[in-house]
Design an enzyme around this catalytic site. Structure first.
Site, short mmCIF file in Angstrom:
data_model
loop_
_atom_site.label_atom_id
_atom_site.label_comp_id
_atom_site.label_asym_id
_atom_site.label_seq_id
_atom_site.Cartn_x
_atom_site.Cartn_y
_atom_site.Cartn_z
N LYS A 15 0.76 -1.22 -0.13
CA LYS A 15 0.16 -0.14 -0.14
C LYS A 15 0.96 1.38 0.04
O LYS A 15 0.61 2.34 -0.76
CB LYS A 15 -1.00 0.02 1.09
CG LYS A 15 -1.93 -1.14 1.12
CD LYS A 15 -3.15 -1.09 2.28
CE LYS A 15 -4.10 -1.95 1.92
NZ LYS A 15 -4.98 -2.13 3.22
N LYS A 35 -6.32 -9.86 -14.30
CA LYS A 35 -7.35 -9.95 -13.26
C LYS A 35 -8.25 -8.84 -13.00
O LYS A 35 -7.89 -7.74 -12.93
CB LYS A 35 -6.56 -10.31 -11.95
CG LYS A 35 -7.26 -10.67 -10.67
CD LYS A 35 -6.50 -10.57 -9.54
CE LYS A 35 -7.69 -10.87 -8.58
NZ LYS A 35 -7.07 -10.89 -7.14
N LYS A 51 -10.14 -3.24 -8.92
CA LYS A 51 -10.66 -1.94 -9.22
C LYS A 51 -9.42 -0.96 -9.57
O LYS A 51 -9.51 -0.01 -9.97
CB LYS A 51 -11.50 -1.20 -8.00
CG LYS A 51 -10.96 -1.39 -6.77
CD LYS A 51 -11.82 -0.76 -5.51
CE LYS A 51 -11.57 -1.17 -4.18
NZ LYS A 51 -11.38 -2.58 -3.99
#
Ligand code: ADP
Ligand code: TRP
Length: 345
Positions: free
Chosen positions: A131, A209, A212
């Site tokens: 992240k 894949k 979002k």
């Protein structure tokens, strides 16, 4: 002899629109489990604060964000997940369905857990590193995320946590934290297991894949022209209509297969191989399948969306059931560490 039924728990982050990958990879299985076991499902809004800035930017131009927009984003995304799950078949009489922040005891337990969690354990967290690499602010909250997740799972003394592969490390950390707590203060927590969702790996409209983060999704609740446009833009090769095609290498076929019976799949595969079927026609067949499958869910979602107060009541009811369990656990924990069993008030 009575055996305690196994308790299942999972959390969903309210981070935007759900897509077919989420549905076939996770949600469908979660909803099916409510028929077999006692399930606790919650909307992880405390967790979502760690990425709220990104979620707000997805809705509003960065330059124009006002403080109230962040709160509005969280509220709206949380409500959206509630609508999505309820519309897709989550039955609040069967599963306990609630908002994480309606059980604030979980934040207290996370604090207590932090005192038996080694820095080294958290420093190994892959999801945190990923992240931060993606540009998300490295807040203490983001680093602490797995400890709150352990509290989510253990406060309801859950046995089984259905998750996707990316969450496995977090469950292993939960096992570690539960073990350390039990050894330090006495046996209170069961050691939970994860159950990997059977991920069919749903491809996105570009063949990667579906995710979002790749902007390649087909959203569960998309409909009409917008949905049609998305389906028509699925990437295919340039084999001409007359030529035979390989269904195994086609995104349209892979998506169609999620909805079709074995006979329908075999029939479409045969038409691919025979030649004479254009990708445009296959896309239309897929569109019909999507509409037939999700049509009733869309209607149900619209009905729910028209009655936000009823949805809120359902969430409150879920929270009451969850909170009663959480308070029982906290009484044991507070006693075990040397505090008064119940806090004042
Ligand atoms: P995204 O990649 O869109 O951010 P999430 O990471 O929020 O999706 O996914 C939530 C869950 O949905 C995952 O743990 C996984 O089980 C499932 N999932 C997401 N994308 C797919 C996919 N393309 N195929 C299968 N399952 C998926
Ligand atoms: N971290 C999970 C995700 O991003 C969401 C989550 C929060 C969760 N707390 C949980 C999942 C507890 C399972 C159990 O998907």
């Amino acid at each position: 002899m009575t055996t305690t039924p196994k308790r299942v728990l999972s959390g969903v982050q309210p981070s935007g629109k759900l897509h077919l990958g989420n549905y076939f990879g996770a949600i469908r299985q979660h909803i099916a489990l409510q028929e077999e076991m006692q399930c606790f499902y919650f909307i992880a809004d405390y967790h979502a604060l760690t990425t709220l800035e990104e979620a707000t930017r997805r809705r509003i131009d960065r330059e124009k964000i006002k403080p109230a927009d962040r709160a509005e984003t969280l509220r709206e995304n949380t409500f959206d997940v509630a609508l999505d799950y309820l519309a897709l078949g989550l039955d609040p009489d069967k599963a306990v369905f609630f908002r994480q922040s309606d059980v604030p005891e979980v934040a207290e337990l996370a604090w207590i857990f932090s005192t038996v969690t080694n820095m080294g354990l958290l420093e190994r967290a892959v999801s945190y590193k990923e992240k931060v690499e993606k540009g998300i602010d490295a807040s203490v909250g983001l680093f602490f995320y797995p400890v709150l997740m352990a509290a989510d799972i253990l406060i309801y003394r859950s046995h089984l946590v259905p998750v996707g592969k990316d969450q496995v490390q977090h469950i292993e950390m939960t096992q570690d934290i539960a073990g350390k707590f039990n050894r330090t203060y006495g046996d209170i927590f069961p050691i939970p297991e994860y159950r990997l969702d059977k991920e069919p790996k749903v491809p996105g409209i570009d063949g990667q894949k579906m995710s979002k983060s790749y902007n390649n999704t087909i959203d569960i609740f998309a409909e009409g022209k917008a949905l049609q446009k998305t389906v028509m833009s699925i990437v295919t090769d340039s084999t001409p209509v007359e030529a035979p095609k390989d269904p195994e290498r086609c995104n349209v076929f892979a998506l169609y297969s999620l909805f079709a019976t074995e006979e329908e799949k075999a029939a479409l595969a045969a038409r691919y191989r025979a030649g004479g079927l254009g990708y445009g026609e296959a896309k239309k067949m897929l569109l019909e399948k999507i509409n037939a499958y999700f049509g009733p869910f869309r209607e149900r979602r619209k009905q729910l969306a028209a009655h936000p107060d009823q949805v809120e009541t359902l969430l409150q009811r879920g929270a009451q059931r969850a909170r009663a369990e959480a308070r029982k656990t906290m009484a044991l924990v507070r006693q075990a560490v040397g505090m008064k069993a119940a806090s004042m008030g």
